[in-house]
Design a protein around this motif. Sequence first.
Motif, PDB file in Angstrom:
ATOM      1  N   GLY A 251      26.327  38.229  47.487  1.00 45.69           N
ATOM      2  CA  GLY A 251      26.656  38.208  48.904  1.00 45.69           C
ATOM      3  C   GLY A 251      28.112  37.850  49.114  1.00 45.69           C
ATOM      4  O   GLY A 251      29.008  38.470  48.538  1.00 45.69           O
ATOM      5  N   THR A 252      28.355  36.841  49.916  1.00 46.98           N
ATOM      6  CA  THR A 252      29.725  36.421  50.208  1.00 46.98           C
ATOM      7  C   THR A 252      30.143  35.199  49.388  1.00 46.98           C
ATOM      8  O   THR A 252      31.170  34.584  49.673  1.00 46.98           O
ATOM      9  N   LYS A 253      29.357  34.853  48.363  1.00 46.69           N
ATOM     10  CA  LYS A 253      29.688  33.707  47.520  1.00 46.69           C
ATOM     11  C   LYS A 253      29.699  34.107  46.051  1.00 46.69           C
ATOM     12  O   LYS A 253      29.161  35.149  45.666  1.00 46.69           O
TER      13      LYS A 253
ATOM     14  N   PHE B 260      36.132  37.234  41.824  1.00 46.36           N
ATOM     15  CA  PHE B 260      35.893  36.925  43.231  1.00 46.36           C
ATOM     16  C   PHE B 260      35.708  35.415  43.415  1.00 46.36           C
ATOM     17  O   PHE B 260      34.828  34.814  42.794  1.00 46.36           O
ATOM     18  N   HIS B 261      36.545  34.805  44.259  1.00 45.58           N
ATOM     19  CA  HIS B 261      36.456  33.371  44.571  1.00 45.58           C
ATOM     20  C   HIS B 261      36.427  32.505  43.302  1.00 45.58           C
ATOM     21  O   HIS B 261      35.834  31.426  43.290  1.00 45.58           O
ATOM     22  N   GLN B 262      37.094  32.955  42.249  1.00 44.07           N
ATOM     23  CA  GLN B 262      36.967  32.271  40.958  1.00 44.07           C
ATOM     24  C   GLN B 262      37.398  30.805  41.004  1.00 44.07           C
ATOM     25  O   GLN B 262      36.690  29.926  40.508  1.00 44.07           O
TER      26      GLN B 262
ATOM     27  N   VAL C  66      34.191  24.010  52.756  1.00 50.72           N
ATOM     28  CA  VAL C  66      32.775  23.719  53.016  1.00 50.72           C
ATOM     29  C   VAL C  66      31.857  24.793  52.432  1.00 50.72           C
ATOM     30  O   VAL C  66      30.695  24.516  52.126  1.00 50.72           O
ATOM     31  N   LYS C  67      32.359  26.002  52.261  1.00 51.87           N
ATOM     32  CA  LYS C  67      31.533  27.075  51.703  1.00 51.87           C
ATOM     33  C   LYS C  67      31.075  26.741  50.292  1.00 51.87           C
ATOM     34  O   LYS C  67      29.993  27.146  49.854  1.00 51.87           O
TER      35      LYS C  67
END
Length: 226
Positions: A138-140, A179-181, A197-198
């Motif tokens: 998803g987005t994480k 992604f977001h590593q 916070v994510k």
Amino acid sequence: VQLFLPPDVLEQETFVPNDRPLRVVWEDDDLMVLYKPRGLLSQKDQPGKQDDMNSRLRTLLWKRGIWNPETDRSFRPSVAHRLDRNTSGLVLAGKTAAGARKAAEMICQGNLEKEYLATVEGVVDRPQELRLFLKKEGTKALVRDTPEDGWLHADMDIEPVGHAGNNTVIRVHLLTGRFHQIRASMAHIGHPLAGDVKYGGQPGQPYSLEACRLCFDGHCIEIPQK
């Protein structure tokens, strides 16, 4: 073969100048290193006119007479890699078709080195080599310590460079670009970015993550002191 292309590549739209400021940190005949401020997109994420790094870059090169949208239809100047909207810092871009090919080749061969500065929660008291595995869901991004089918290597080295209250400022040498590593990996080891916070950070000020250094083709470019 599946190709996933951003909307601005697929669209055939009229060039609309974007006169918002663009900070050029370094350039030669074919390449540029630009500074992306926090909150600005690297490239469009929806159809139509939108403020992003690419539109600002194209406007600058159009004004300089380097790129003509009417005659150079096979090439549109673009950033060679992306930073998330809320990440600031240095981005490599191709001014010319030759520059874009060179940038893509360096990235493909792992010859573009990236370093970041991040403020994380807690005390990081020693350098660490993080060799983890990441999967986008998803987005994480999910992170684990051991490999499994479908999970990708997520490698980076971190070093504490200062402290701010109960937080630590770290320098990150990114070895893979997942992604977001950085955000997900630091949360995985118990030090989420302060305010992220994510990924489990305490609410407060927005998290701080900045691409502070790019090295390529014998050049090492850092953000100039303000």
